[in-house]
Design a protein around this motif. Structure first.
Motif, short mmCIF file in Angstrom:
data_model
loop_
_atom_site.label_atom_id
_atom_site.label_comp_id
_atom_site.label_asym_id
_atom_site.label_seq_id
_atom_site.Cartn_x
_atom_site.Cartn_y
_atom_site.Cartn_z
N ALA A 132 -30.21 -43.31 34.01
CA ALA A 132 -31.25 -43.83 34.91
C ALA A 132 -32.55 -44.04 34.15
O ALA A 132 -32.99 -43.15 33.41
N ASN A 133 -33.14 -45.21 34.32
CA ASN A 133 -34.42 -45.52 33.68
C ASN A 133 -35.43 -46.10 34.65
O ASN A 133 -36.44 -46.67 34.22
N HIS A 134 -35.14 -45.98 35.96
CA HIS A 134 -36.02 -46.53 36.98
C HIS A 134 -36.11 -45.57 38.17
O HIS A 134 -35.16 -44.85 38.46
N SER A 187 -43.26 -46.71 32.55
CA SER A 187 -44.45 -46.87 33.39
C SER A 187 -44.88 -45.55 34.00
O SER A 187 -46.07 -45.25 34.11
N LEU A 188 -43.90 -44.74 34.39
CA LEU A 188 -44.22 -43.41 34.94
C LEU A 188 -44.88 -42.53 33.88
O LEU A 188 -45.82 -41.79 34.18
N THR A 189 -44.40 -42.64 32.66
CA THR A 189 -45.01 -41.89 31.56
C THR A 189 -46.44 -42.36 31.34
O THR A 189 -47.35 -41.53 31.17
N ASP A 190 -46.67 -43.67 31.36
CA ASP A 190 -48.02 -44.21 31.21
C ASP A 190 -48.95 -43.69 32.32
O ASP A 190 -50.10 -43.31 32.05
N LYS A 208 -48.99 -33.61 39.32
CA LYS A 208 -49.01 -32.79 40.54
C LYS A 208 -48.49 -33.60 41.73
O LYS A 208 -47.70 -33.11 42.54
N ILE A 209 -48.95 -34.85 41.83
CA ILE A 209 -48.50 -35.72 42.93
C ILE A 209 -46.99 -35.95 42.84
O ILE A 209 -46.27 -35.79 43.84
N THR A 210 -46.49 -36.28 41.65
CA THR A 210 -45.05 -36.55 41.52
C THR A 210 -44.22 -35.28 41.74
O THR A 210 -43.12 -35.36 42.29
N ASN A 211 -44.75 -34.12 41.34
CA ASN A 211 -44.03 -32.86 41.60
C ASN A 211 -43.92 -32.59 43.09
O ASN A 211 -42.87 -32.15 43.58
#
Length: 190
Positions: free
Chosen positions: A44-46, A109-112, A122-125
């Motif tokens: 998975a990459n998306h 993009s998520l890493t960026d 924190k938001i993504t967690n």
């Protein structure tokens, strides 16, 4: 796109500049019913966010039977988290059950975003924690209930979704045959 931003804002505050950055790191995609968002054996990459439509997460058991684990609909994120996080091949499929419109983030993009927006992790967690709790609540009742009760619970929790997915997928999710599901539906409608 506003659905995505509204959902993210439930988990933290962002400036308008940060919101524009998030939008710039996404693309809107459409998939037809039957198309795959991710496939077993591939990494998975998306990450997707469903604007319109329904997906199912499924796998093939040792006997080669297709098993639907759960369904995901609008305003929910979509990813094989284990595959994305550890960059290992997925063991399940994420397939569109209906025609779907979704917003997609590439892994890069998520890493960026994590490297640019203070508090993004924190938001993504928090989003991930909520998604995992939702996933458990969709699966765990299936273990302890009989098929009729499971079907009734599904109808109560997801009344609109029940009308949008094929009976074969719903039967697989409930762990019964399509004939048994038809019989249950017939008995409940009497």
């Amino acid at each position: 796109m506003q659905q995505l931003i509204d959902t993210i804002l439930q988990f933290g505050s962002l400036t308008q500049q940060q919101i524009e950055l998030i939008k710039s790191k996404t693309e809107v995609r459409t998939l037809k019913s039957g198309d795959y968002f991710s496939e077993a054996g591939k990494t998975a990459n998306h990450v997707g966010f469903i604007l319109e439509g329904v997906f199912r997460v499924c796998y093939y058991n040792k006997d080669g039977n297709e098993i639907t684990r759960y369904f995901i609909d609008e305003n929910n994120f979509l990813v094989d988290l284990n595959s994305l996080s550890y960059q290992i091949p997925s063991s399940e499929y994420i397939q569109a059950v209906t025609d779907v419109e979704l917003v997609v983030f590439k892994r890069s993009s998520l890493t960026d975003l994590a490297n640019t927006i203070v508090g993004w992790d924190k938001i993504t967690n928090q989003i991930t924690t909520k998604a995992l709790l939702d996933k458990v609540s969709r699966i765990s009742p299936m273990v302890a209930e009989d098929a009729t009760t499971c079907y009734q619970s599904f109808l109560e929790q997801f009344p609109k979704m029940a009308l949008r997915i094929p009976l074969s997928y719903l039967a697989s999710y409930l762990g019964i045959t399509q004939q048994s599901l038809s019989r249950i539906r017939r008995n409940l409608n009497q």
